[in-house]
Design an enzyme around this catalytic site. Sequence first.
Site, PDB file in Angstrom:
ATOM      1  N   GLY A 121      50.077   9.544   0.435  1.00  0.00           N
ATOM      2  CA  GLY A 121      49.815  10.765  -0.327  1.00  0.00           C
ATOM      3  C   GLY A 121      50.671  10.880  -1.576  1.00  0.00           C
ATOM      4  N   GLU A 178      48.306   3.716   4.717  1.00  0.00           N
ATOM      5  CA  GLU A 178      47.627   4.523   5.739  1.00  0.00           C
ATOM      6  C   GLU A 178      47.037   3.712   6.882  1.00  0.00           C
ATOM      7  OE1 GLU A 178      47.596   5.190   2.552  1.00  0.00           O
ATOM      8  OE2 GLU A 178      47.562   7.336   2.182  1.00  0.00           O
ATOM      9  N   ALA A 194      52.194  11.584   2.961  1.00  0.00           N
ATOM     10  CA  ALA A 194      51.948  12.826   3.696  1.00  0.00           C
ATOM     11  C   ALA A 194      52.977  12.889   4.813  1.00  0.00           C
ATOM     12  CB  ALA A 194      50.547  12.815   4.264  1.00  0.00           C
ATOM     13  N   GLU A 220      48.951   8.846  -4.103  1.00  0.00           N
ATOM     14  CA  GLU A 220      47.726   9.593  -4.431  1.00  0.00           C
ATOM     15  C   GLU A 220      48.038  10.733  -5.406  1.00  0.00           C
ATOM     16  OE1 GLU A 220      46.644  10.059  -0.209  1.00  0.00           O
ATOM     17  OE2 GLU A 220      44.682   9.239  -0.746  1.00  0.00           O
TER      18      GLU A 220
HETATM   19  N1  DAK Z   1      56.662  11.751   6.703  1.00  0.00           N
HETATM   20  C1  DAK Z   1      57.675  12.357   7.358  1.00  0.00           C
HETATM   21  N2  DAK Z   1      58.960  11.937   7.290  1.00  0.00           N
HETATM   22  C2  DAK Z   1      59.218  10.870   6.515  1.00  0.00           C
HETATM   23  C3  DAK Z   1      58.193  10.182   5.810  1.00  0.00           C
HETATM   24  C4  DAK Z   1      56.853  10.682   5.909  1.00  0.00           C
HETATM   25  N3  DAK Z   1      55.842  10.128   5.245  1.00  0.00           N
HETATM   26  N4  DAK Z   1      58.776   9.158   5.150  1.00  0.00           N
HETATM   27  C5  DAK Z   1      60.101   9.199   5.437  1.00  0.00           C
HETATM   28  N5  DAK Z   1      60.348  10.238   6.263  1.00  0.00           N
HETATM   29  C6  DAK Z   1      61.661  10.623   6.812  1.00  0.00           C
HETATM   30  C7  DAK Z   1      62.091   9.654   7.903  1.00  0.00           C
HETATM   31  O1  DAK Z   1      61.489   9.989   9.132  1.00  0.00           O
HETATM   32  C8  DAK Z   1      63.600   9.891   7.910  1.00  0.00           C
HETATM   33  O2  DAK Z   1      63.860  11.104   8.589  1.00  0.00           O
HETATM   34  P1  DAK Z   1      65.014  11.181   9.724  1.00  0.00           P
HETATM   35  O3  DAK Z   1      64.683  10.106  10.700  1.00  0.00           O
HETATM   36  O4  DAK Z   1      66.285  10.898   8.949  1.00  0.00           O
HETATM   37  O5  DAK Z   1      64.920  12.573  10.244  1.00  0.00           O
HETATM   38  C9  DAK Z   1      63.910  10.129   6.422  1.00  0.00           C
HETATM   39  O6  DAK Z   1      62.669  10.512   5.821  1.00  0.00           O
HETATM   40  C10 DAK Z   1      64.452   8.904   5.707  1.00  0.00           C
HETATM   41  O7  DAK Z   1      63.529   7.845   5.927  1.00  0.00           O
HETATM   42  P2  DAK Z   1      63.987   6.405   6.496  1.00  0.00           P
HETATM   43  O8  DAK Z   1      65.213   6.522   7.306  1.00  0.00           O
HETATM   44  O9  DAK Z   1      62.789   5.778   7.101  1.00  0.00           O
HETATM   45  O10 DAK Z   1      64.359   5.655   5.130  1.00  0.00           O
HETATM   46  P3  DAK Z   1      64.334   4.090   4.848  1.00  0.00           P
HETATM   47  O11 DAK Z   1      65.034   3.883   3.565  1.00  0.00           O
HETATM   48  O12 DAK Z   1      64.780   3.331   6.024  1.00  0.00           O
HETATM   49  O13 DAK Z   1      62.771   3.757   4.644  1.00  0.00           O
HETATM   50  C11 DAK Z   1      60.530   4.128   3.806  1.00  0.00           C
HETATM   51  C12 DAK Z   1      62.081   4.271   3.557  1.00  0.00           C
HETATM   52  C13 DAK Z   1      59.823   4.886   2.703  1.00  0.00           C
HETATM   53  C14 DAK Z   1      60.169   2.656   3.747  1.00  0.00           C
HETATM   54  C15 DAK Z   1      60.213   4.696   5.203  1.00  0.00           C
HETATM   55  O14 DAK Z   1      60.773   6.007   5.310  1.00  0.00           O
HETATM   56  C16 DAK Z   1      58.755   4.778   5.485  1.00  0.00           C
HETATM   57  O15 DAK Z   1      58.119   3.769   5.810  1.00  0.00           O
HETATM   58  N6  DAK Z   1      58.206   6.005   5.388  1.00  0.00           N
HETATM   59  C17 DAK Z   1      56.847   6.234   5.763  1.00  0.00           C
HETATM   60  C18 DAK Z   1      55.916   5.738   4.699  1.00  0.00           C
HETATM   61  C19 DAK Z   1      54.523   6.070   5.060  1.00  0.00           C
HETATM   62  O16 DAK Z   1      53.922   5.401   5.928  1.00  0.00           O
HETATM   63  N7  DAK Z   1      54.036   7.153   4.521  1.00  0.00           N
HETATM   64  C20 DAK Z   1      52.831   7.775   4.964  1.00  0.00           C
HETATM   65  C21 DAK Z   1      51.695   7.079   4.331  1.00  0.00           C
HETATM   66  S1  DAK Z   1      50.246   7.667   5.030  1.00  0.00           S
HETATM   67  C22 DAK Z   1      45.591  13.197   5.621  1.00  0.00           C
HETATM   68  C23 DAK Z   1      45.525  12.963   4.283  1.00  0.00           C
HETATM   69  C24 DAK Z   1      46.329  12.027   3.731  1.00  0.00           C
HETATM   70  C25 DAK Z   1      47.178  11.330   4.501  1.00  0.00           C
HETATM   71  C26 DAK Z   1      47.218  11.571   5.855  1.00  0.00           C
HETATM   72  C27 DAK Z   1      46.437  12.505   6.429  1.00  0.00           C
HETATM   73  N8  DAK Z   1      44.769  14.149   6.240  1.00  0.00           N
HETATM   74  C28 DAK Z   1      43.907  14.854   5.411  1.00  0.00           C
HETATM   75  C29 DAK Z   1      44.923  14.458   7.623  1.00  0.00           C
HETATM   76  C30 DAK Z   1      48.046  10.416   3.913  1.00  0.00           C
HETATM   77  C31 DAK Z   1      48.776   9.703   4.705  1.00  0.00           C
HETATM   78  C32 DAK Z   1      49.896   9.009   4.183  1.00  0.00           C
HETATM   79  O17 DAK Z   1      50.513   9.368   3.188  1.00  0.00           O
END
Ligand code: DAK
Length: 259
Positions: free
Chosen positions: A112, A135, A66, A115
């Site tokens: 997400g 998450e 997400a 998911e």
């Molecule tokens: N959201 C927004 N931006 C994201 C992102 C995300 N999930 N994942 C990556 N990006 C963006 C980064 O911020 C970066 O943007 P800039 O800084 O260049 O502007 C760009 O994509 C490239 O990412 P990285 O520079 O970080 O790339 P790396 O190769 O270094 O790392 C990575 C890749 C996938 C390991 C890393 O980007 C990372 O850890 N990303 C986040 C993974 C994550 O934690 N995803 C979220 C999981 S939680 C909800 C329902 C569901 C959910 C939430 C709320 N509600 C109903 C309220 C679900 C939540 C989730 O999905």
Amino acid sequence: MNYTNILTEQKGHVLYLTINRPKQLNALNKATISELNQALTLADNNKSIGVIILTGAGDKAFVAGADIKEFANFDIENGKKLAAEGQTKLFNVLENLSKPVIAAVNGFALGGGLELAMASHIRIATENAKMGLPEVSLGVIPGYGGTQRLAQLVGRGKAMEMVTTAGMITAEDAKQWGLVNHVTTTENLIPLAEKIAEKILKNSPNAISAAMRSINANYTVGVNGFEVEIEEFGKCFGTSEFIEGTTAFMEKRKANFRD
Ligand code: DAK
């Protein structure tokens, strides 16, 4: 239909649906969820589409979760609302579609994103794909059905480990655990999805939908899957596709279910 966050292209009976925010690693924001809902609903009602291949733009990510920047400021009410809306608008719509969706996981499928792949009907992945539900590392839990679908796919013990450690697993582990069906090279990912689609497209669209409803019934609270199967089985006998399928067998030719 014009979309900002997704690409759609139909070739033959296959719809290619690509989440197109590669700079954000295809993170799912509200607008993307809404566009996916529209595209999937249109595809469901379009008889010329038999299979959907869902993937992410670029070579790094299917969907990295997400959009964290979007939900970072949410309060309890907003969180609940987004989870409920996301589940009904996208994840449940996807799971209950009348035609199979093949998730072609081309890199990170996190939160997400995993998911979304889990709500799809068939999952295949590239060798470099990484999957996880991180998450809890952000102080939330999977909110788009992840706690339920992951346990259904890999079992409760492995789901507990993946969710509580917030760790990522490799494509090979995902295959061993039953989270994805096949692992292949990046170049072969879409061709493999197309091969699976080709096999599906040979079969009766009506029977495919009926079988999918019956399988899904097993995971629907308060519904007896065996009873649903009996109902769906019976209904098949009233279709022209059943007549075509059985006639083709007796005439020693291939059935033709699609024009
Ligand atoms: N959201 C927004 N931006 C994201 C992102 C995300 N999930 N994942 C990556 N990006 C963006 C980064 O911020 C970066 O943007 P800039 O800084 O260049 O502007 C760009 O994509 C490239 O990412 P990285 O520079 O970080 O790339 P790396 O190769 O270094 O790392 C990575 C890749 C996938 C390991 C890393 O980007 C990372 O850890 N990303 C986040 C993974 C994550 O934690 N995803 C979220 C999981 S939680 C909800 C329902 C569901 C959910 C939430 C709320 N509600 C109903 C309220 C679900 C939540 C989730 O999905």
